[in-house]
Design a protein around this motif. Structure first.
Motif: not given
Ligand SMILES: Cc1ncc(COP(=O)(O)O)c(C=O)c1O
Length: 419
Positions: A71-75, A90-95, A259-261
Motif C-alpha cells: 500500500t505504501e508504494g514501490d520503495t 524538500i528534505e524528506t525520507t521514504v517513510d 509527518p510519518k504518523e
C-alpha cells in the motif's frame, strides 16, 4: 421499486451531479476551441519513452509489476522521489512518502482521515473544483477566504477562524487547503511571507495545512518560492504531488509527503480504498525517473507552456476591449489564468455567447464552494495550439464586446420604457 434514496448514507445523499461538468459537455462540439479543461498538451506525451520503458519492465520484472504491491508504494520509486524533491527544496525520507492514485485520491484520503460531517475547511477564493468535491463528499463546511494576487489574506483567514470560535465551533476547525504555486484556477502564487503567516495561524489555532501543488515544477518566470512543508516547523503540513501535469495523467500516479504518523493513518485509509496504487505504472515511472527522462520531459513541457502562456497574455492584451473592471492574472507558471469581468457581467451568460462563437472556458462559480465568483472565469492555456489560442481569444473578446453592447442597450431600453 426500491427507494434507493432511503438507503443511501448521508454522505451519498450530499453527492450532487456537477452541473458544471454537464455544462462542459458542449465544449466537445466540433470546431470549439476549448480553454475549459485542465488537460496537458497530448502532443507532448512521451509515448516512445514510455513504450521503451514498458517493454523493459515487462521483460525484466513482469511477474512483480503485474502483481499486487505494498500500500505504501514501490520503495525504489519513493527513493527516486526523495532525490527529486531535494531539488525542489524538500528534505524528506521514504517513510514520509505515500504513493497514491494521483492527487484526487490524496484529497479524498486526507478528507477521510480528518473530516467529520460539518467540520470546517478553509479554502482560497477561488479554489480547485476537485477539492470542493472531495471535501463536500464528507459533508464539510467550506469557508472561502478572501484572496488577492499573493494568495489568501492572513487577516481574513484569522478573522474567519475567530468568528467560528466565538460561535462555539473550535473543535470543528480542521484544515486549511492551499494551492500555493500557480493556483488552479487563478494562476496566482502565494508569496513566501503569506506562506509563513498562514503557517503561523495554523500553529496558533492547531489546524492542518494541505499544500496541493501539482504545478510546482512548471515555473516559466520569476523565482521559486520555498514550499510550505519546508517552512513548517510544527509537523502540520501535508503536501500533495502528482505526475499528472509533468508526465501523464493517464498513469493516475501521485505522492503525499507528510509527518510519518499522518502518513501511517492515510495508508490505512488507502488500504480500504484500493489496496495499492498500480504497481505496473509505479515500476514504469520508477524506471522513467531513473533514466533521467522526467527532467527532460519537464523541460519540454515548460518551454511549450511558457510560449502558450505568453501567446494567451499577448492575445488578451491585443483583442480584449478596454472595459473598466476587466482584468486577468499573469501567472508565472502552471496551466491557468483567471479573468475578472466588470461586476455587472455574469460569466454564465458570457459562456453561452462564447459557445455560439465556438470558444469555451469554465465559469467562476465552479471554483467557489458557495458558487460565488460569478463575474469571473478560468482560461487554460496548455491544451490548445498556439494558433488556436490567438483565434480563441479573438472569439472570446468578440463575445465580451457583444455582451457589453447588449447590456448597454438593455439599460438604455429600460430607461426609455421606465423614465
Ligand atoms: C489543484 C489540483 N489538485 C489536484 C488535482 C488532481 O490531479 P490528479 O488527480 O490528476 O493528480 C488537480 C488537477 O487538475 C489540481 O489542479
Amino acid at each position: 421499486m426500491i427507494n434507493y434514496e432511503k438507503l443511501f448514507s448521508k454522505n451519498a445523499i450530499g453527492l450532487k451531479r456537477s452541473e458544471i461538468r454537464e455544462l462542459l459537455k458542449v465544449t466537445r462540439i466540433p470546431g470549439i476551441i476549448s480553454f475549459a479543461g485542465g488537460l496537458p498538451a497530448p502532443d507532448l506525451f512521451p509515448i516512445e519513452e514510455v513504450k521503451d520503458v514498458t517493454d523493459y519492465i515487462l521483460e525484466k520484472e513482469g511477474k512483480i509489476a503485474l502483481q499486487y504491491g505494498p500500500t505504501e508504494g514501490d520503495t525504489r520509486l519513493k527513493e527516486e522521489l526523495v532525490r527529486h524533491m531535494k531539488d525542489e527544496g524538500i528534505e524528506t525520507t521514504v517513510d514520509n512518502i505515500l504513493i497514491v492514485s494521483a492527487s484526487q485520491q490524496a484529497l479524498d484520503l486526507v478528507a477521510k482521515i480528518f473530516l467529520n460531517r460539518k467540520d470546517f475547511v478553509f479554502v482560497e477564493e477561488p479554489t480547485y473544483v476537485g477539492g470542493i468535491q472531495a471535501f463536500n463528499s464528507y459533508g464539510a463546511n467550506m469557508v472561502a477566504v478572501k484572496s488577492d494576487k499573493d494568495g489568501i489574506l492572513p487577516e481574513s483567514l484569522e478573522a474567519n477562524i475567530k468568528t467560528l470560535i466565538d460561535k462555539g465551533f473550535s473543535d470543528k476547525l480542521k484544515l486549511i487547503y492551499i494551492i500555493p504555486d500557480f493556483q488552479n484556477p487563478a494562476g496566482i502564487t502565494t508569496s513566501e511571507e503569506r506562506r509563513k503567516r498562514i503557517l503561523d495561524i495554523a500553529e496558533r489555532y492547531d489546524l492542518i495545512v494541505i499544500e496541493d501543488t501539482p504545478y510546482r515544477q512548471l515555473r516559466y518566470s520569476g523565482n521559486s518560492i520555498t514550499p510550505m512543508i519546508t517552512l513548517d516547523n510544527s509537523d502540520r503540513v501535508i503536501s500533495l504531488f502528482t505526475f499528472s501535469k509533468i508526465f501523464a495523467p493517464g498513469f493516475r500516479l501521485g505522492w503525499i509527503v507528510g509527518p510519518k504518523e499522518l502518513i501511517e493513518k492515510i495508508i490505512m485509509a488507502k488500504q480500504a480504498a484500493d489496496l495499492c496504487t498500480s504497481p505496473f505504472t509505479q515500476s514504469i515511472t520508477y524506471e522513467y525517473l531513473k533514466r533521467g527522462y522526467l527532467e527532460k520531459q519537464i523541460n519540454i513541457i515548460r518551454k511549450d507552456y511558457m510560449e502558450k502562456r505568453d501567446k494567451m497574455l499577448s492575445s488578451l492584451e491585443k483583442f480584449m476591449p478596454k472595459l473598466e473592471g476587466l482584468s486577468w492574472t499573469h501567472p508565472e507558471g502552471g496551466l491557468f489564468l483567471w479573468v475578472n469581468l466588470p461586476e455587472y457581467m455574469d460569466s454564465r451568460e458570457l459562456f453561452l455567447k462564447a459557445i455560439d462563437k465556438k470558444v469555451a472556458f469554465v465559469i467562476g462559480e465552479a471554483f467557489h464552494p458557495q458558487a460565488k465568483c460569478k463575474n469571473s472565469f478560468r482560461l487554460n492555456f496548455s491544451y490548445a495550439t498556439k494558433e488556436n489560442i490567438e483565434e480563441g481569444i479573438k472569439r472570446l473578446a468578440n463575445a465580451i464586446k457583444e455582451y457589453e453592447e447588449e447590456i448597454k442597450n438593455k439599460k438604455f431600453g429600460d430607461s426609455v420604457v421606465f423614465p
